[in-house]
Design an enzyme around this catalytic site. Structure first.
Site, short mmCIF file in Angstrom:
data_model
loop_
_atom_site.label_atom_id
_atom_site.label_comp_id
_atom_site.label_asym_id
_atom_site.label_seq_id
_atom_site.Cartn_x
_atom_site.Cartn_y
_atom_site.Cartn_z
N THR A 235 2.69 -5.88 6.28
CA THR A 235 3.01 -4.69 6.76
C THR A 235 1.90 -3.66 6.55
O THR A 235 1.71 -2.62 7.45
CB THR A 235 4.15 -4.42 5.84
N VAL A 236 1.21 -3.77 5.48
CA VAL A 236 0.25 -2.89 5.19
C VAL A 236 -1.28 -2.99 6.01
O VAL A 236 -1.56 -1.90 6.49
CB VAL A 236 -0.12 -2.87 3.66
N GLU B 200 12.06 -6.66 -1.46
CA GLU B 200 11.54 -8.09 -0.93
C GLU B 200 12.71 -9.10 -0.98
O GLU B 200 13.82 -8.85 -1.63
CB GLU B 200 10.38 -8.62 -1.75
N GLY C 188 1.76 4.25 -3.68
CA GLY C 188 1.91 4.52 -2.26
C GLY C 188 1.23 5.76 -1.75
O GLY C 188 0.00 6.02 -1.96
N LYS D 256 1.04 -1.28 -12.35
CA LYS D 256 0.61 0.14 -11.74
C LYS D 256 0.34 0.98 -13.14
O LYS D 256 -0.73 1.64 -13.05
CB LYS D 256 1.74 0.70 -10.85
#
Length: 343
Positions: free
Chosen positions: A28-29, A204, A148, A219
């Site tokens: 996707t990225v 997911e 993001g 993160k």
């Protein structure tokens, strides 16, 4: 051969300097990066005076059907990537620690700038990667690892030039926030809310890292390394997910005017010790994370001079994540005193 030019020189002459780039991982990225680079090609030319060319893409399976990338080498062999003459930028969007860490080390050693979205790898190796990059005179972009489309890394870097950060609180996982929002707004049980998140592509097929708190923890460790130049001992950080929160818990909180938020937080005391935790918290209307709904992420930074600054934005998805990676590229090239072009 390679020729080092000052950025100002790139605007002269008949031809425009070309920056060769590779994308590692084409999920996707990776696809988002490819699309944005092509869609914004002319804008990047005008703003930077450079042509960004995606020269190669690394995939797991070259036989898999995927979007067309005319004129681009698609390979499952990293040696094909690292041996590209004049390669200058590597966008990395692989999932796990390895082989991503090895690939980025080799790219840095070759003199490439690297831009990563890999929070699993970067949370563990951010400090050695930065040291390696500094020794080679290249830059690392990692905005996409943390929230993001929320520019928390850039904001923190700017703040830290003058301010010191005392505490960071964040909603760092959009999937968990979406589930908690649905449980409260639509009175959906946890399992139903999770299924909806999966159907919409927010979660997911295996949502463990999201709902267990591991994603938010990784993160938080990246933010810790930036804000405090170190991380707490990982095993000392209590990490709790949202999967034990019942619909009845959410209803009771709602009746009291409170909301469940999955909060990752870290604070430094006067002695320099770090205290971190990840888990559900009940927050009221006066809390900076109270109004953050759906898949949004938010980070509240408590600073010594400007007080609390809260950043909010989409936390996941093809274009929020990919766009900040291309922005990292633009920032790196813009700051670079000189760059290499292939002639």
């Amino acid at each position: 051969s390679k020729l080092e030019l000052n950025c100002a020189d790139s605007f002269g002459g008949d031809s425009m300097a070309t920056i060769k780039a590779a994308i590692l991982g084409f999920g996707t990225v990776g696809q988002g990066i490819y699309n944005i680079v092509n869609e914004k090609r002319e804008d990047l030319k005008k703003s930077l005076g450079l042509e960004l060319e995606i020269s190669a893409i690394l995939v797991n399976n070259v036989g898999k059907e995927r979007m067309a990338t005319p004129g681009v080498l698609v390979t499952d062999n990293f040696e094909d990537i690292i041996n590209i003459p004049g390669l200058q930028v590597v966008f990395e969007a692989i999932v796990n620690e390895e082989p991503a860490y090895n690939y980025l080390c080799r790219a840095i050693d070759k003199g490439c700038h690297v831009i990563t979205a890999n929070k699993v790898m970067f949370s563990k190796y951010s400090i050695p990667l930065h040291e390696r990059a500094k020794s080679r005179g290249v830059f690392i972009g990692y905005e996409a690892t943390t929230a993001g489309g929320v520019p928390v890394i850039k904001t923190l870097k700017n703040l830290l030039q003058v301010n010191s950060v005392k505490r960071i609180q964040g909603i760092l996982n959009g999937t968990s926030n979406y589930i908690l929002t649905q449980m409260r707004q639509d009175e959906c049980p946890f399992d139903d809310s999770l299924k909806e998140a999966q159907d919409l592509g927010y979660a997911e097929a295996d949502p463990f890292n999201d709902v267990s708190g591991q994603d938010a923890f990784r993160k938080l460790m990246i933010l810790s390394a930036l804000a405090f130049k170190k991380q707490p001992t990982w095993n000392d950080v209590r990490v709790v997910g949202i999967d034990e929160i019942s619909l009845e818990d959410v209803r009771k909180a709602k009746e009291q005017g409170l909301r469940y938020r999955h909060v990752a937080e870290i604070e430094q005391d006067e002695n320099g010790e770090l205290y971190a935790s990840v888990g559900p918290q009940l927050v009221g209307p006066d809390h900076p994370l109270y109004s953050i709904e759906g898949v949004n992420n938010a980070v509240a930074l408590d600073t010594n001079y400007i007080g609390t600054l809260t950043l909010v934005g989409p936390g996941a998805g093809m274009y929020p994540t990919a766009s900040v990676m291309v922005e990292d590229y633009a920032e790196i090239i813009g700051k670079r005193a000189g760059f290499f072009i292939t002639i």
